[in-house]
Write a protein that holds these residues in place. Sequence first.
Motif, PDB file in Angstrom:
ATOM      1  N   LEU A 387       0.828  -1.207   0.000  1.00 28.42           N
ATOM      2  CA  LEU A 387       0.000   0.000   0.000  1.00 28.42           C
ATOM      3  C   LEU A 387       0.865   1.260   0.000  1.00 28.42           C
ATOM      4  O   LEU A 387       0.551   2.239  -0.680  1.00 28.42           O
ATOM      5  N   MET A 388       1.950   1.231   0.754  1.00 27.23           N
ATOM      6  CA  MET A 388       2.890   2.356   0.758  1.00 27.23           C
ATOM      7  C   MET A 388       3.462   2.598  -0.634  1.00 27.23           C
ATOM      8  O   MET A 388       3.575   3.743  -1.102  1.00 27.23           O
ATOM      9  N   GLU A 389       3.842   1.520  -1.308  1.00 22.35           N
ATOM     10  CA  GLU A 389       4.388   1.645  -2.660  1.00 22.35           C
ATOM     11  C   GLU A 389       3.369   2.313  -3.583  1.00 22.35           C
ATOM     12  O   GLU A 389       3.711   3.206  -4.364  1.00 22.35           O
ATOM     13  N   PHE A 390       2.130   1.871  -3.501  1.00 22.02           N
ATOM     14  CA  PHE A 390       1.092   2.416  -4.383  1.00 22.02           C
ATOM     15  C   PHE A 390       0.803   3.877  -4.071  1.00 22.02           C
ATOM     16  O   PHE A 390       0.595   4.694  -4.982  1.00 22.02           O
ATOM     17  N   MET A 391       0.819   4.227  -2.799  1.00 23.09           N
ATOM     18  CA  MET A 391       0.382   5.560  -2.383  1.00 23.09           C
ATOM     19  C   MET A 391       1.439   6.634  -2.573  1.00 23.09           C
ATOM     20  O   MET A 391       1.101   7.814  -2.713  1.00 23.09           O
ATOM     21  N   THR A 392       2.724   6.283  -2.568  1.00 22.16           N
ATOM     22  CA  THR A 392       3.773   7.312  -2.574  1.00 22.16           C
ATOM     23  C   THR A 392       3.663   8.268  -3.765  1.00 22.16           C
ATOM     24  O   THR A 392       3.641   9.494  -3.568  1.00 22.16           O
ATOM     25  N   GLN A 445       5.815  11.025 -11.597  1.00 19.08           N
ATOM     26  CA  GLN A 445       5.116  10.232 -10.582  1.00 19.08           C
ATOM     27  C   GLN A 445       4.022   9.377 -11.220  1.00 19.08           C
ATOM     28  O   GLN A 445       3.789   8.226 -10.808  1.00 19.08           O
ATOM     29  N   SER A 446       3.360   9.920 -12.230  1.00 18.02           N
ATOM     30  CA  SER A 446       2.267   9.174 -12.862  1.00 18.02           C
ATOM     31  C   SER A 446       2.791   7.967 -13.639  1.00 18.02           C
ATOM     32  O   SER A 446       2.153   6.907 -13.656  1.00 18.02           O
ATOM     33  N   THR A 447       3.945   8.099 -14.278  1.00 22.17           N
ATOM     34  CA  THR A 447       4.507   6.930 -14.975  1.00 22.17           C
ATOM     35  C   THR A 447       5.008   5.896 -13.977  1.00 22.17           C
ATOM     36  O   THR A 447       4.959   4.686 -14.245  1.00 22.17           O
ATOM     37  N   ASP A 448       5.466   6.353 -12.818  1.00 18.35           N
ATOM     38  CA  ASP A 448       5.864   5.410 -11.767  1.00 18.35           C
ATOM     39  C   ASP A 448       4.653   4.622 -11.285  1.00 18.35           C
ATOM     40  O   ASP A 448       4.699   3.398 -11.130  1.00 18.35           O
ATOM     41  N   LEU A 449       3.529   5.328 -11.064  1.00 20.61           N
ATOM     42  CA  LEU A 449       2.328   4.650 -10.586  1.00 20.61           C
ATOM     43  C   LEU A 449       1.794   3.655 -11.614  1.00 20.61           C
ATOM     44  O   LEU A 449       1.578   2.478 -11.311  1.00 20.61           O
ATOM     45  N   MET A 450       1.577   4.138 -12.842  1.00 18.63           N
ATOM     46  CA  MET A 450       0.914   3.310 -13.851  1.00 18.63           C
ATOM     47  C   MET A 450       1.862   2.319 -14.517  1.00 18.63           C
ATOM     48  O   MET A 450       1.416   1.415 -15.220  1.00 18.63           O
ATOM     49  N   MET A 456       4.859  -4.249 -10.437  1.00 23.49           N
ATOM     50  CA  MET A 456       5.843  -4.879  -9.564  1.00 23.49           C
ATOM     51  C   MET A 456       5.193  -5.995  -8.739  1.00 23.49           C
ATOM     52  O   MET A 456       4.016  -5.924  -8.382  1.00 23.49           O
ATOM     53  N   ASN A 457       5.983  -7.029  -8.470  1.00 22.12           N
ATOM     54  CA  ASN A 457       5.488  -8.161  -7.658  1.00 22.12           C
ATOM     55  C   ASN A 457       4.145  -8.691  -8.157  1.00 22.12           C
ATOM     56  O   ASN A 457       3.230  -8.949  -7.373  1.00 22.12           O
ATOM     57  N   GLU A 458       4.055  -8.790  -9.503  1.00 23.52           N
ATOM     58  CA  GLU A 458       2.821  -9.283 -10.126  1.00 23.52           C
ATOM     59  C   GLU A 458       1.603  -8.439  -9.737  1.00 23.52           C
ATOM     60  O   GLU A 458       0.492  -8.944  -9.542  1.00 23.52           O
ATOM     61  N   GLY A 459       1.831  -7.146  -9.660  1.00 16.33           N
ATOM     62  CA  GLY A 459       0.736  -6.215  -9.381  1.00 16.33           C
ATOM     63  C   GLY A 459       0.322  -6.137  -7.928  1.00 16.33           C
ATOM     64  O   GLY A 459      -0.779  -5.674  -7.612  1.00 16.33           O
ATOM     65  N   ALA A 460       1.202  -6.546  -7.002  1.00 21.53           N
ATOM     66  CA  ALA A 460       0.836  -6.592  -5.576  1.00 21.53           C
ATOM     67  C   ALA A 460       0.396  -5.239  -5.013  1.00 21.53           C
ATOM     68  O   ALA A 460      -0.585  -5.190  -4.247  1.00 21.53           O
ATOM     69  N   PRO A 461       1.071  -4.115  -5.319  1.00 24.19           N
ATOM     70  CA  PRO A 461       0.595  -2.832  -4.770  1.00 24.19           C
ATOM     71  C   PRO A 461      -0.826  -2.494  -5.219  1.00 24.19           C
ATOM     72  O   PRO A 461      -1.656  -2.069  -4.412  1.00 24.19           O
ATOM     73  N   TYR A 462      -1.091  -2.686  -6.499  1.00 26.23           N
ATOM     74  CA  TYR A 462      -2.424  -2.389  -7.032  1.00 26.23           C
ATOM     75  C   TYR A 462      -3.474  -3.321  -6.425  1.00 26.23           C
ATOM     76  O   TYR A 462      -4.577  -2.896  -6.044  1.00 26.23           O
ATOM     77  N   ALA A 464      -3.382  -4.780  -3.511  1.00 27.49           N
ATOM     78  CA  ALA A 464      -3.604  -4.389  -2.119  1.00 27.49           C
ATOM     79  C   ALA A 464      -4.533  -3.184  -2.037  1.00 27.49           C
ATOM     80  O   ALA A 464      -5.430  -3.117  -1.177  1.00 27.49           O
ATOM     81  N   PHE A 465      -4.325  -2.236  -2.930  1.00 38.58           N
ATOM     82  CA  PHE A 465      -5.181  -1.052  -2.974  1.00 38.58           C
ATOM     83  C   PHE A 465      -6.623  -1.428  -3.330  1.00 38.58           C
ATOM     84  O   PHE A 465      -7.578  -0.973  -2.677  1.00 38.58           O
ATOM     85  N   LEU A 466      -6.790  -2.257  -4.354  1.00 31.92           N
ATOM     86  CA  LEU A 466      -8.132  -2.682  -4.745  1.00 31.92           C
ATOM     87  C   LEU A 466      -8.864  -3.334  -3.586  1.00 31.92           C
ATOM     88  O   LEU A 466     -10.059  -3.088  -3.365  1.00 31.92           O
ATOM     89  N   LYS A 467      -8.161  -4.170  -2.854  1.00 32.41           N
ATOM     90  CA  LYS A 467      -8.795  -4.866  -1.739  1.00 32.41           C
ATOM     91  C   LYS A 467      -9.256  -3.884  -0.673  1.00 32.41           C
ATOM     92  O   LYS A 467     -10.350  -4.037  -0.093  1.00 32.41           O
ATOM     93  N   GLU A 468      -8.453  -2.863  -0.376  1.00 34.85           N
ATOM     94  CA  GLU A 468      -8.846  -1.861   0.615  1.00 34.85           C
ATOM     95  C   GLU A 468     -10.152  -1.176   0.215  1.00 34.85           C
ATOM     96  O   GLU A 468     -11.080  -1.041   1.029  1.00 34.85           O
ATOM     97  N   ILE A 469     -10.231  -0.733  -1.027  1.00 35.89           N
ATOM     98  CA  ILE A 469     -11.421  -0.013  -1.486  1.00 35.89           C
ATOM     99  C   ILE A 469     -12.632  -0.945  -1.541  1.00 35.89           C
ATOM    100  O   ILE A 469     -13.721  -0.607  -1.062  1.00 35.89           O
ATOM    101  N   ASN A 470     -12.442  -2.108  -2.135  1.00 32.81           N
ATOM    102  CA  ASN A 470     -13.575  -3.029  -2.291  1.00 32.81           C
ATOM    103  C   ASN A 470     -14.099  -3.528  -0.943  1.00 32.81           C
ATOM    104  O   ASN A 470     -15.311  -3.661  -0.744  1.00 32.81           O
ATOM    105  N   ASP A 471     -13.190  -3.808  -0.014  1.00 31.92           N
ATOM    106  CA  ASP A 471     -13.627  -4.233   1.324  1.00 31.92           C
ATOM    107  C   ASP A 471     -14.414  -3.127   2.013  1.00 31.92           C
ATOM    108  O   ASP A 471     -15.429  -3.384   2.685  1.00 31.92           O
ATOM    109  N   PHE A 472     -13.946  -1.889   1.871  1.00 28.10           N
ATOM    110  CA  PHE A 472     -14.650  -0.748   2.468  1.00 28.10           C
ATOM    111  C   PHE A 472     -16.060  -0.635   1.886  1.00 28.10           C
ATOM    112  O   PHE A 472     -17.046  -0.438   2.623  1.00 28.10           O
ATOM    113  N   CYS A 473     -16.169  -0.743   0.569  1.00 27.17           N
ATOM    114  CA  CYS A 473     -17.480  -0.622  -0.073  1.00 27.17           C
ATOM    115  C   CYS A 473     -18.406  -1.765   0.333  1.00 27.17           C
ATOM    116  O   CYS A 473     -19.612  -1.557   0.525  1.00 27.17           O
TER     117      CYS A 473
END
Length: 595
Positions: A387-392, A445-450, A456-462, A464-473
Motif C-alpha cells: 500500500l505504501m508503494e502504491f500511495m507514494t 510520478q504518474s509513470t511510476d504509478l501506472m 511490480m510483484n505481479e501487481g501486488a501494490p495495485y 492491495a489497494f483494490l482490496k482496501e477499497i472493495n472491502d470498504f465498499c
Amino acid sequence: MSDFKINQKDLFFILKEQLGYGKLCEFERYESLNEDTLDMLVNEAIRFAKGVVSPLNEIGEEQGVHWENNTVTCPKEFKAAFKAYGEDGWTAAVRDPEFGGQGFPTMMRIVVNDLMYGACQSFNMAPSLTHGAAHLIESFGTEEQKQTYIPKMYGGEWAGTMALTEPNAGSNLAALETMAYPEGDHYKIKGNKIFISWGDHDLADNIVHLALARIEGAPEGVRGISLFIVPKYRVDENGNPGEFNDVVCTGIEKKLGLHSSPTAALAFGSKDGCIGYLCGKANMGLAHMFQMMNAARINTGVSGMSMASAAYQHALDYTKSRVQGRDIAKRKEGSVPIIDHPDVRRMLLWMKGAVDGMRSMIYTTAFWADLAQVTPDPEEKERCSMLMEFMTPIVKAYCSDIGFKVCETAMQCLGGYGFCKDYPIEQYLRDSKIMSLYEGTNGIQSTDLMGRKMHMNEGAPYKAFLKEINDFCERNHAHPGLGSQVRFLKDVMDDLQEMAREMSARYSADPLQWASYTYPALMCFSEVIMVWRLVDMAIIAYDRAQKSGKKNDFFRGKVAQATFFTDITLPHTQARARTCTRVDREVVEMADNAF
C-alpha cells in the motif's frame, strides 16, 4: 507575528477516530508509549510551530537570503530556530534514542512536518532535509560514521542535504557526471550540483551533504552510482568542524517563492580539495538514496497539503469577517459577511473537503508505513508495504497539485486583498507551486504509478489497494447516511479497474499512447482515494452523532464535506477515466512543428 492557523480538532479526528493511532503503542517497539503521549507530542508540536516557526514565515519573506563571496547568510532568527528545533527534539523525534532520538512512531514525523511546513515551509525544509540525511547515515553508514555525524545532525548543531541534481542530470540520474576517485580511506570528489535546497547557509556549524557520485571505473548508468558523505568542513580528531572541504556555493537561485530557502549551486573539488566517504555499498548509491527520496516525495505532498490547510483557514476567517453585499435570499437585512454568499460557501466547502481528504490520505499512508515496520505478521507487513508503494506517487503528485489549487481558491475568496501582501495567501500560493516539480515532476510520478507500481510483484501494490477499497465498499454499501456515496464509489472503482486493464495492455504494446494518459489516470485513482477517506470519516461522524442524539456541527461538517466532494468529483473521475482509454493519437502523432 504568527500567520499559522490549524484546526486541531480536524487533525485529532483523523489520528484518533479514523486511524486509532494509539494502536501503534501495542507493538513491542512502542510499548513504552501510549496514546496520551502521542497526543502530547502533537500538542507540543502545535505550540512550537506557532511560537517558534510561524514568525519566521514573514521574517524570511521580508529579508530573504543573501549570497556573497560564495557564502549564504539567512535571517538571524532562522539560526536560533534551527538550534531550538534540534535541541527540543523535533528533528529526531522518531529516531533511535541511541543517537539522540525519542523513539516515537515513524508516522509522527509526518504529523510534525505537517505542522512545521504549515508554519513556515522555507524554514522547515532545513531540519527536514537534515533528518533525512542523518537517517541515511543511520541506515547505511559505518558505526564510526554514525557516531561522528548523527548526534550533531539530530541535535541541531549540524545540517544535512541530499545532493543529486546536476546541470545535465536532473530526473535522469543515469547521466550523472560527478566523480569519486579512491584515495586511501576516502575519495576525492569532483563535480557540480545544482538546485540543492539549503545547500549552503549559516544556520549550523557544518553542512553534511549526502551526494551521489560515480567511482572511477564504475559501470555507466544508474548501476554505477554510489553515495558519499561530503561535509562542508572536514571533521577533526575531536569531532569538530575543521579544515574547509572545498565545497563551494557558486550561487543561489532567484525563485518565484520560498525566498528564505537557499537553493544552491555547489562545486565539489574545484581546487582538488574535496573528500568524501563512501556511505553504504559501492554502486548502490541510488538504491540507498531512494530511502530519502521516497520520504521527500511524501513530504512534498505534506507541504502542499499543509500550506493549503493554512490558506483555507485564513480564507475561512476572512469570509466570516468581511462584510459586503446583500443576502441573495433576503434572509438578513443590510450587508452581510461574504460567507453568506453561496459561491463563497461553495469554494469554502470544496477547500474544507480537499484539505481534510488530503490530510487523511497522507496520515493513512504514514500509518501503513509504521505498521509495515512493527507488525510481526508477515502478511500484514506485506500488505502495508505494498500500500505504501502504491500511495507514494499519489501523495506526492495529487497533494502538491491540489494543494496549489486550494491556495488559489483561498485567494479567490479574499478577492483583491488575496492578491496583496496584506495577507499570507499569496505567499502560500507562490511557495506551494514548486511542490509539483520537486522530487520528480508529477508527470514522472504518474509513470511510476501506472508503470512500475502497477506491475511490480505481479501487481501486488495495485491488488492491495483494490482490496482496501472493495472491502470498504462491501462493509458500508448499505450505510443509512452514506450508502449512496459508497455505492457511487464502488461503481467508479469498477470503471477504474477497466481503465487499468486497458492501460496495462498498452504498457508494453503501445508505450507512447500509454504514457500520454498516465497523469489523468493518476488523478482518477487519487480522487477515488480522496472520496474513500472522506466518506470513511463521514461514516464515523454520522455514527457518533446518531449515538449521542445531539446536534453537532463538527460531525455534520464531516458528513457534508464528504457528500459534496463525492458528488461533484466522481462524475469527473468517470469522464476522465474514459479519456485514458481513447484510441485517437494526437498526442503522439502530431508533428513537432505543428505545436
